[in-house]
Design a protein around this motif. Structure first.
Motif, PDB file in Angstrom:
ATOM      1  N   ALA A  31       0.831  -1.214   0.000  1.00  0.00           N
ATOM      2  CA  ALA A  31       0.000   0.000   0.000  1.00  0.00           C
ATOM      3  C   ALA A  31       0.864   1.261   0.000  1.00  0.00           C
ATOM      4  CB  ALA A  31      -0.936  -0.022   1.197  1.00  0.00           C
ATOM      5  N   GLY A  32       2.088   1.162   0.538  1.00  0.00           N
ATOM      6  CA  GLY A  32       2.967   2.327   0.623  1.00  0.00           C
ATOM      7  C   GLY A  32       3.972   2.412  -0.520  1.00  0.00           C
ATOM      8  N   LYS A  33       3.777   1.616  -1.566  1.00  0.00           N
ATOM      9  CA  LYS A  33       4.762   1.577  -2.658  1.00  0.00           C
ATOM     10  C   LYS A  33       4.102   1.825  -4.009  1.00  0.00           C
ATOM     11  CE  LYS A  33       8.125  -1.323  -0.503  1.00  0.00           C
ATOM     12  NZ  LYS A  33       9.352  -0.551  -0.422  1.00  0.00           N
ATOM     13  N   LYS A  34       4.948   2.145  -4.990  1.00  0.00           N
ATOM     14  CA  LYS A  34       4.440   2.201  -6.359  1.00  0.00           C
ATOM     15  C   LYS A  34       4.313   0.768  -6.856  1.00  0.00           C
ATOM     16  CE  LYS A  34       6.226   6.714  -7.478  1.00  0.00           C
ATOM     17  NZ  LYS A  34       7.344   7.475  -7.991  1.00  0.00           N
ATOM     18  N   VAL A  35       3.116   0.435  -7.295  1.00  0.00           N
ATOM     19  CA  VAL A  35       2.849  -0.939  -7.726  1.00  0.00           C
ATOM     20  C   VAL A  35       2.277  -0.899  -9.146  1.00  0.00           C
ATOM     21  CG1 VAL A  35       1.418  -2.994  -7.286  1.00  0.00           C
ATOM     22  CG2 VAL A  35       2.369  -1.719  -5.367  1.00  0.00           C
ATOM     23  N   ALA A  36       2.684  -1.870  -9.958  1.00  0.00           N
ATOM     24  CA  ALA A  36       2.064  -2.043 -11.282  1.00  0.00           C
ATOM     25  C   ALA A  36       1.666  -3.505 -11.419  1.00  0.00           C
ATOM     26  CB  ALA A  36       3.045  -1.659 -12.387  1.00  0.00           C
ATOM     27  N   LEU A  37       0.518  -3.745 -12.025  1.00  0.00           N
ATOM     28  CA  LEU A  37       0.073  -5.118 -12.275  1.00  0.00           C
ATOM     29  C   LEU A  37      -0.056  -5.321 -13.784  1.00  0.00           C
ATOM     30  CD1 LEU A  37      -2.956  -5.453  -9.771  1.00  0.00           C
ATOM     31  CD2 LEU A  37      -0.538  -5.951  -9.321  1.00  0.00           C
ATOM     32  N   PHE A  38       0.244  -6.539 -14.238  1.00  0.00           N
ATOM     33  CA  PHE A  38      -0.046  -6.849 -15.644  1.00  0.00           C
ATOM     34  C   PHE A  38      -0.453  -8.313 -15.790  1.00  0.00           C
ATOM     35  CE2 PHE A  38       3.387  -9.452 -17.345  1.00  0.00           C
ATOM     36  CZ  PHE A  38       4.414  -9.276 -16.434  1.00  0.00           C
ATOM     37  N   VAL A  39      -1.184  -8.573 -16.852  1.00  0.00           N
ATOM     38  CA  VAL A  39      -1.538  -9.957 -17.180  1.00  0.00           C
ATOM     39  C   VAL A  39      -1.213 -10.237 -18.640  1.00  0.00           C
ATOM     40  CG1 VAL A  39      -3.359 -10.292 -15.439  1.00  0.00           C
ATOM     41  CG2 VAL A  39      -3.958  -9.287 -17.654  1.00  0.00           C
ATOM     42  N   SER A  40      -0.977 -11.530 -18.890  1.00  0.00           N
ATOM     43  CA  SER A  40      -0.833 -12.028 -20.259  1.00  0.00           C
ATOM     44  C   SER A  40      -2.033 -12.940 -20.471  1.00  0.00           C
ATOM     45  CB  SER A  40       0.468 -12.827 -20.358  1.00  0.00           C
ATOM     46  OG  SER A  40       0.517 -13.516 -21.577  1.00  0.00           O
ATOM     47  N   CYS A  41      -2.895 -12.602 -21.419  1.00  0.00           N
ATOM     48  CA  CYS A  41      -4.108 -13.410 -21.554  1.00  0.00           C
ATOM     49  C   CYS A  41      -4.688 -13.356 -22.960  1.00  0.00           C
ATOM     50  CB  CYS A  41      -5.150 -12.960 -20.529  1.00  0.00           C
ATOM     51  SG  CYS A  41      -5.869 -11.365 -20.864  1.00  0.00           S
ATOM     52  N   GLY A  42      -5.494 -14.365 -23.253  1.00  0.00           N
ATOM     53  CA  GLY A  42      -6.110 -14.477 -24.564  1.00  0.00           C
ATOM     54  C   GLY A  42      -7.018 -13.302 -24.877  1.00  0.00           C
ATOM     55  N   ASN A  43      -7.732 -12.806 -23.879  1.00  0.00           N
ATOM     56  CA  ASN A  43      -8.671 -11.711 -24.109  1.00  0.00           C
ATOM     57  C   ASN A  43      -8.004 -10.408 -24.533  1.00  0.00           C
ATOM     58  OD1 ASN A  43     -10.637 -13.161 -21.658  1.00  0.00           O
ATOM     59  ND2 ASN A  43     -11.525 -12.496 -23.595  1.00  0.00           N
ATOM     60  N   ALA A  44      -6.702 -10.285 -24.274  1.00  0.00           N
ATOM     61  CA  ALA A  44      -6.003  -9.032 -24.614  1.00  0.00           C
ATOM     62  C   ALA A  44      -5.425  -9.065 -26.025  1.00  0.00           C
ATOM     63  CB  ALA A  44      -4.898  -8.771 -23.597  1.00  0.00           C
ATOM     64  N   ALA A  45      -5.554 -10.192 -26.700  1.00  0.00           N
ATOM     65  CA  ALA A  45      -4.993 -10.281 -28.058  1.00  0.00           C
ATOM     66  C   ALA A  45      -5.741  -9.340 -28.986  1.00  0.00           C
ATOM     67  CB  ALA A  45      -5.108 -11.710 -28.564  1.00  0.00           C
ATOM     68  N   PRO A  46      -5.005  -8.519 -29.757  1.00  0.00           N
ATOM     69  CA  PRO A  46      -5.714  -7.655 -30.705  1.00  0.00           C
ATOM     70  C   PRO A  46      -6.386  -8.533 -31.752  1.00  0.00           C
ATOM     71  CG  PRO A  46      -3.312  -7.401 -30.872  1.00  0.00           C
ATOM     72  CD  PRO A  46      -3.562  -8.484 -29.877  1.00  0.00           C
ATOM     73  N   SER A  47      -7.694  -8.450 -31.844  1.00  0.00           N
ATOM     74  CA  SER A  47      -8.405  -9.353 -32.741  1.00  0.00           C
ATOM     75  C   SER A  47      -9.626  -8.660 -33.328  1.00  0.00           C
ATOM     76  CB  SER A  47      -8.843 -10.596 -31.945  1.00  0.00           C
ATOM     77  OG  SER A  47      -9.947 -11.193 -32.563  1.00  0.00           O
ATOM     78  N   PRO A  48      -9.819  -8.802 -34.651  1.00  0.00           N
ATOM     79  CA  PRO A  48     -11.007  -8.172 -35.243  1.00  0.00           C
ATOM     80  C   PRO A  48     -12.298  -8.846 -34.794  1.00  0.00           C
ATOM     81  CG  PRO A  48      -9.800  -9.470 -36.885  1.00  0.00           C
ATOM     82  CD  PRO A  48      -8.983  -9.498 -35.640  1.00  0.00           C
ATOM     83  N   THR A  49     -12.188 -10.082 -34.254  1.00  0.00           N
ATOM     84  CA  THR A  49     -13.403 -10.799 -33.843  1.00  0.00           C
ATOM     85  C   THR A  49     -13.718 -10.599 -32.347  1.00  0.00           C
ATOM     86  OG1 THR A  49     -12.066 -12.777 -33.481  1.00  0.00           O
ATOM     87  CG2 THR A  49     -13.174 -12.614 -35.612  1.00  0.00           C
ATOM     88  N   ALA A  50     -12.819  -9.915 -31.612  1.00  0.00           N
ATOM     89  CA  ALA A  50     -13.032  -9.748 -30.170  1.00  0.00           C
ATOM     90  C   ALA A  50     -14.203  -8.798 -29.916  1.00  0.00           C
ATOM     91  CB  ALA A  50     -11.766  -9.189 -29.528  1.00  0.00           C
ATOM     92  N   LYS A  51     -15.036  -9.162 -28.944  1.00  0.00           N
ATOM     93  CA  LYS A  51     -16.166  -8.284 -28.598  1.00  0.00           C
ATOM     94  C   LYS A  51     -15.672  -7.276 -27.554  1.00  0.00           C
ATOM     95  CE  LYS A  51     -19.963 -11.477 -29.467  1.00  0.00           C
ATOM     96  NZ  LYS A  51     -19.527 -12.881 -29.319  1.00  0.00           N
ATOM     97  N   PRO A  52     -15.801  -5.965 -27.841  1.00  0.00           N
ATOM     98  CA  PRO A  52     -15.251  -4.948 -26.931  1.00  0.00           C
ATOM     99  C   PRO A  52     -15.750  -5.102 -25.490  1.00  0.00           C
ATOM    100  CG  PRO A  52     -16.066  -3.917 -28.945  1.00  0.00           C
ATOM    101  CD  PRO A  52     -16.428  -5.364 -29.034  1.00  0.00           C
ATOM    102  N   GLU A  53     -17.022  -5.511 -25.321  1.00  0.00           N
ATOM    103  CA  GLU A  53     -17.536  -5.612 -23.948  1.00  0.00           C
ATOM    104  C   GLU A  53     -16.882  -6.782 -23.203  1.00  0.00           C
ATOM    105  OE1 GLU A  53     -19.268  -5.773 -26.735  1.00  0.00           O
ATOM    106  OE2 GLU A  53     -20.577  -7.524 -26.742  1.00  0.00           O
ATOM    107  N   GLU A  54     -16.532  -7.849 -23.943  1.00  0.00           N
ATOM    108  CA  GLU A  54     -15.855  -8.992 -23.293  1.00  0.00           C
ATOM    109  C   GLU A  54     -14.421  -8.622 -22.932  1.00  0.00           C
ATOM    110  OE1 GLU A  54     -16.138 -12.547 -25.687  1.00  0.00           O
ATOM    111  OE2 GLU A  54     -18.329 -12.540 -25.536  1.00  0.00           O
ATOM    112  N   VAL A  55     -13.782  -7.855 -23.816  1.00  0.00           N
ATOM    113  CA  VAL A  55     -12.410  -7.412 -23.544  1.00  0.00           C
ATOM    114  C   VAL A  55     -12.406  -6.512 -22.301  1.00  0.00           C
ATOM    115  CG1 VAL A  55     -10.443  -6.117 -24.467  1.00  0.00           C
ATOM    116  CG2 VAL A  55     -11.781  -7.580 -25.986  1.00  0.00           C
ATOM    117  N   ALA A  56     -13.363  -5.585 -22.242  1.00  0.00           N
ATOM    118  CA  ALA A  56     -13.450  -4.658 -21.099  1.00  0.00           C
ATOM    119  C   ALA A  56     -13.726  -5.430 -19.809  1.00  0.00           C
ATOM    120  CB  ALA A  56     -14.542  -3.624 -21.353  1.00  0.00           C
ATOM    121  N   GLU A  57     -14.583  -6.427 -19.900  1.00  0.00           N
ATOM    122  CA  GLU A  57     -14.924  -7.238 -18.721  1.00  0.00           C
ATOM    123  C   GLU A  57     -13.691  -8.011 -18.221  1.00  0.00           C
ATOM    124  OE1 GLU A  57     -16.727  -9.095 -15.687  1.00  0.00           O
ATOM    125  OE2 GLU A  57     -17.481  -7.354 -16.794  1.00  0.00           O
ATOM    126  N   ALA A  58     -12.911  -8.564 -19.179  1.00  0.00           N
ATOM    127  CA  ALA A  58     -11.706  -9.319 -18.806  1.00  0.00           C
ATOM    128  C   ALA A  58     -10.683  -8.385 -18.159  1.00  0.00           C
ATOM    129  CB  ALA A  58     -11.114  -9.991 -20.040  1.00  0.00           C
TER     130      ALA A  58
END
Ligand SMILES: Cc1cc2nc3c(=O)[nH]c(=O)nc-3n(C[C@H](O)[C@H](O)[C@H](O)COP(=O)(O)O)c2cc1C
Length: 187
Positions: A79-106
């Motif tokens: 809580a007293g530090k600078k923190v960054a989080l990241f994930v590697s996941c299928g939902n983040a893949a740039p894809s023309p078939t990805a549904k924006p609401e599903e990406v936002a939810e993920a």
């Protein structure tokens, strides 16, 4: 000197190579970086770090348990530090078939909700794509990924080596790491 710690958890390897690239950029930007694979090493002390980056691959909607255990164990101190989080996941893949609401939810589930769960206010959240190495996949992953291969190709995933589909946007990952270095340096 700004000291950074990167703690990551991976099942299939993508988060390891993403973490290595983040470490490389942070070092290029002048930070001192310790990179820890949380499955191989349990961090005991975070007192000396100015920036803590915690990353995980996602499977079946879940982080790997080790970086999550790290967040649990150091909840108060983080809580007293600078923190960054990241994930590697299928939902983040740039894809023309990805549904924006599903990406936002993920993004919300894997990053915003995770930060809230541990009372963190991260300086950065990274939502990065994954990689799928069909030459070197545990049986439980190939069961899932053999069925998903057609969709993976249809979504524009590049076969960067025979059998290896990489959906990561490396320029975006590098830009994120550079921005993070600037945030770590600023007061
Ligand atoms: C069995 C399996 C389940 C997965 N489940 C999800 C999921 O629920 N959500 C998602 O966005 N990506 C999912 N993925 C994609 C992974 O998040 C992606 O491959 C990521 O790069 C894995 O990170 P790692 O290689 O560091 O373990 C899944 C992949 C596999 C093989």
């Amino acid at each position: 000197m700004v000291n950074a710690l990167i703690v990551y958890g991976t099942r299939l390897g993508a988060t390891a190579s993403t973490s290595e690239e983040i470490a490389r950029i942070l070092r290029e930007e002048g930070l001192e970086v310790r990179l820890v694979d949380a499955k191989k090493e349990k961090v005991k002390d975070i007192a000396g770090y100015d920036l803590i980056v915690v990353g995980s691959g996602i499977a079946m909607g879940k982080w790997t348990s080790e970086p999550e255990d790290f967040l649990k164990r150091f909840r108060g101190e983080l809580a007293g530090k600078k923190v960054a989080l990241f994930v590697s996941c299928g939902n983040a893949a740039p894809s023309p078939t990805a549904k924006p609401e599903e990406v936002a939810e993920a993004r919300k589930k894997y990053l915003d909700d995770k930060a809230a769960q541990y009372d963190l206010h991260p300086v950065a959240l990274g939502f990065f794509g994954g990689a799928y190495d069909y030459n070197n996949m545990p049986w439980w992953a190939s069961m899932f990924m053999n069925a998903a291969k057609k969709d993976l190709i249809a979504s524009g995933a590049k076969e960067t080596k025979p059998g290896l589909y990489d959906t990561r946007d490396w320029d975006a990952i590098r830009a994120w790491a550079r921005d993070l270095a600037a945030k770590a340096r600023s007061g």
